[in-house]
Motif scaffolding. Structure first.
Motif, mmCIF file in Angstrom:
data_model
loop_
_atom_site.group_PDB
_atom_site.id
_atom_site.type_symbol
_atom_site.label_atom_id
_atom_site.label_comp_id
_atom_site.label_asym_id
_atom_site.label_seq_id
_atom_site.Cartn_x
_atom_site.Cartn_y
_atom_site.Cartn_z
ATOM 1 N N GLY A 168 13.085 -36.913 59.504
ATOM 2 C CA GLY A 168 13.212 -38.056 60.392
ATOM 3 C C GLY A 168 12.756 -39.327 59.706
ATOM 4 O O GLY A 168 11.678 -39.364 59.116
ATOM 5 N N GLY A 169 13.566 -40.382 59.745
ATOM 6 C CA GLY A 169 13.237 -41.601 59.021
ATOM 7 C C GLY A 169 13.490 -41.453 57.545
ATOM 8 O O GLY A 169 12.745 -41.980 56.709
ATOM 9 N N ALA A 170 14.584 -40.757 57.201
ATOM 10 C CA ALA A 170 14.843 -40.422 55.796
ATOM 11 C C ALA A 170 15.141 -41.633 54.939
ATOM 12 O O ALA A 170 14.981 -41.588 53.718
ATOM 13 C CB ALA A 170 16.004 -39.433 55.712
ATOM 14 N N GLY A 171 15.569 -42.731 55.555
ATOM 15 C CA GLY A 171 15.882 -43.914 54.772
ATOM 16 C C GLY A 171 14.715 -44.842 54.553
ATOM 17 O O GLY A 171 14.851 -45.876 53.880
ATOM 18 N N GLY A 172 13.544 -44.505 55.107
ATOM 19 C CA GLY A 172 12.369 -45.353 54.973
ATOM 20 C C GLY A 172 11.654 -45.165 53.650
ATOM 21 O O GLY A 172 12.091 -44.395 52.778
ATOM 22 N N ALA A 195 23.292 -46.001 61.259
ATOM 23 C CA ALA A 195 24.650 -45.818 60.764
ATOM 24 C C ALA A 195 24.841 -46.514 59.423
ATOM 25 O O ALA A 195 25.579 -46.030 58.561
ATOM 26 C CB ALA A 195 25.649 -46.339 61.790
ATOM 27 N N THR A 196 24.153 -47.633 59.232
ATOM 28 C CA THR A 196 24.330 -48.393 57.989
ATOM 29 C C THR A 196 23.615 -47.753 56.804
ATOM 30 O O THR A 196 23.839 -48.157 55.666
ATOM 31 C CB THR A 196 23.823 -49.831 58.167
ATOM 32 N N SER A 197 22.755 -46.774 57.063
ATOM 33 C CA SER A 197 22.014 -46.141 55.960
ATOM 34 C C SER A 197 22.692 -44.889 55.433
ATOM 35 O O SER A 197 22.185 -44.264 54.500
ATOM 36 C CB SER A 197 20.600 -45.788 56.419
ATOM 37 N N ALA A 198 23.831 -44.516 55.992
ATOM 38 C CA ALA A 198 24.452 -43.235 55.650
ATOM 39 C C ALA A 198 24.745 -43.120 54.159
ATOM 40 O O ALA A 198 24.444 -42.094 53.532
ATOM 41 C CB ALA A 198 25.724 -43.034 56.464
ATOM 42 N N GLU A 207 22.195 -35.183 53.865
ATOM 43 C CA GLU A 207 23.330 -35.279 54.773
ATOM 44 C C GLU A 207 22.896 -36.177 55.927
ATOM 45 O O GLU A 207 21.972 -35.837 56.660
ATOM 46 C CB GLU A 207 23.723 -33.902 55.276
ATOM 47 N N PRO A 208 23.512 -37.343 56.092
ATOM 48 C CA PRO A 208 23.019 -38.298 57.088
ATOM 49 C C PRO A 208 23.412 -37.928 58.510
ATOM 50 O O PRO A 208 24.490 -37.379 58.757
ATOM 51 C CB PRO A 208 23.692 -39.607 56.660
ATOM 52 N N VAL A 209 22.525 -38.234 59.438
ATOM 53 C CA VAL A 209 22.800 -38.088 60.864
ATOM 54 C C VAL A 209 22.145 -39.267 61.563
ATOM 55 O O VAL A 209 21.023 -39.654 61.229
ATOM 56 C CB VAL A 209 22.278 -36.735 61.397
#
Length: 321
Positions: A168-172, A195-198, A207-209
């Protein structure tokens, strides 16, 4: 000239805690070195969410033992410019003037000079590690807090080739490390983000969600056999989803919230050598540390505003020339 008469610049809260507008760039005495410490001439300081969370108001600051005047920031990189008696690294080797180093200096890293314990631990006294060849200072400045936190979180859930790990919060800031380190164990990683971090998440190996309402259904579509472990780097929503999809509490962890039955992770408890291994991987190009933006120290307020917006994909670094 003695250090007591010399000054250098530091970013501080002087009159009150608060948002970026409360920060000032001031001339302060150059800090003096005691036994077991080194002084670092900082060249780069990376920003983390905890920097402004700790200093958002007087009550938050008090919970972390902070009082005015107070410095700002935790991560740094630079060059040793003074060594106290007995100051050695984790291998027992004495630090020398001119050594390139990185680490954490609790709520005072955005400054031209910091004094930290050697080797030390993340916390009030700070810590210091040698910067490996091939790693620039901006990248090194982004490693300590987020890297140690990611390592500590993964140590709790212990991912491996048979796992499907939900992050959770993988793009941080912590997620960047957690995703890549988990992938190196062979685990399949599903990472939540906007959505913009996919694309950014895919580049890291996840794998983005998209987070938000309906997350459990979206994860179930990706992993119909369920989730075996999860780390929630933002709150508690991912813990609830992971439980629903079959992950046991023993393989769940959080870093920013407390959930009954779930062991939280803290970067201060990262295993010895964890941050050195992360630095080695980064230096060898085996771990990506995306730098989204850099600011001169004179523009620290703008840097904090960008980082605090939580929409930047990568690290925000303040340069101290």
């Amino acid at each position: 000239m003695s250090t007591s008469t010399r000054t250098s610049r530091a970013v501080q809260f002087v009159e009150s805690f608060g948002g970026p507008a409360a920060l000032d760039l001031r001339e302060v005495p150059v800090p003096e070195v005691a036994a077991g410490q080194v002084r670092v001439r900082v060249s780069a300081a990376e920003l983390n969410p905890m920097d402004w969370f700790m200093t958002s108001d007087a009550d938050a600051a008090a919970r972390f033992g902070l009082s005015l005047p107070c410095g700002f920031g935790n991560d740094y990189a630079g060059v040793v410019d003074e060594v106290g008696d007995g100051a050695r690294d984790g291998n027992g080797v004495r630090f020398e003037v001119g050594d390139r180093v990185f680490g954490a200096a609790f709520s005072r890293s955005v400054a031209e000079h910091v004094v930290v314990n050697a080797p030390g631990r993340i916390g009030e006294g700070g810590d210091v590690h040698r910067t490996p060849d091939g790693l620039d200072d901006r990248t090194a400045s982004a490693l300590s807090i987020a890297g140690c936190t990611a390592a500590a979180a993964l140590a709790v859930v212990d991912p491996g080739p048979s796992d499907t790990l939900l992050v959770g919060g993988a793009g941080g800031g912590v997620g960047v490390f957690a995703v890549q380190l988990a992938r190196r164990t062979g685990a399949r990683v599903i990472g939540t983000g906007s959505a913009t971090s996919a694309d950014a998440l895919r580049a890291l190996g996840a794998e983005p969600v998209t987070y938000g309402d309906g997350l459990a259904d979206r994860v179930r579509e990706l992993a119909p056999d369920g989730i075996t472990a999860a780390v929630d780097l933002h709150g508690t929503d991912v813990i609830a989803v992971a439980r629903e999809l079959g992950a046991p509490d023993s393989r769940l962890t959080t870093i920013a919230a407390v959930v009954d039955g779930v062991l939280p992770a803290n970067g201060a408890n990262a295993a010895p050598g964890a941050i050195e291994e992360i630095a080695r991987l980064a230096a060898e190009g085996l771990l990506r540390v995306p730098i989204a933006a850099t600011f001169p120290v004179e523009e620290v307020r703008a840097a904090v505003e960008l980082q605090a917006g939580r929409h930047v994909h990568g690290k925000v670094v303040v340069d101290l020339p």
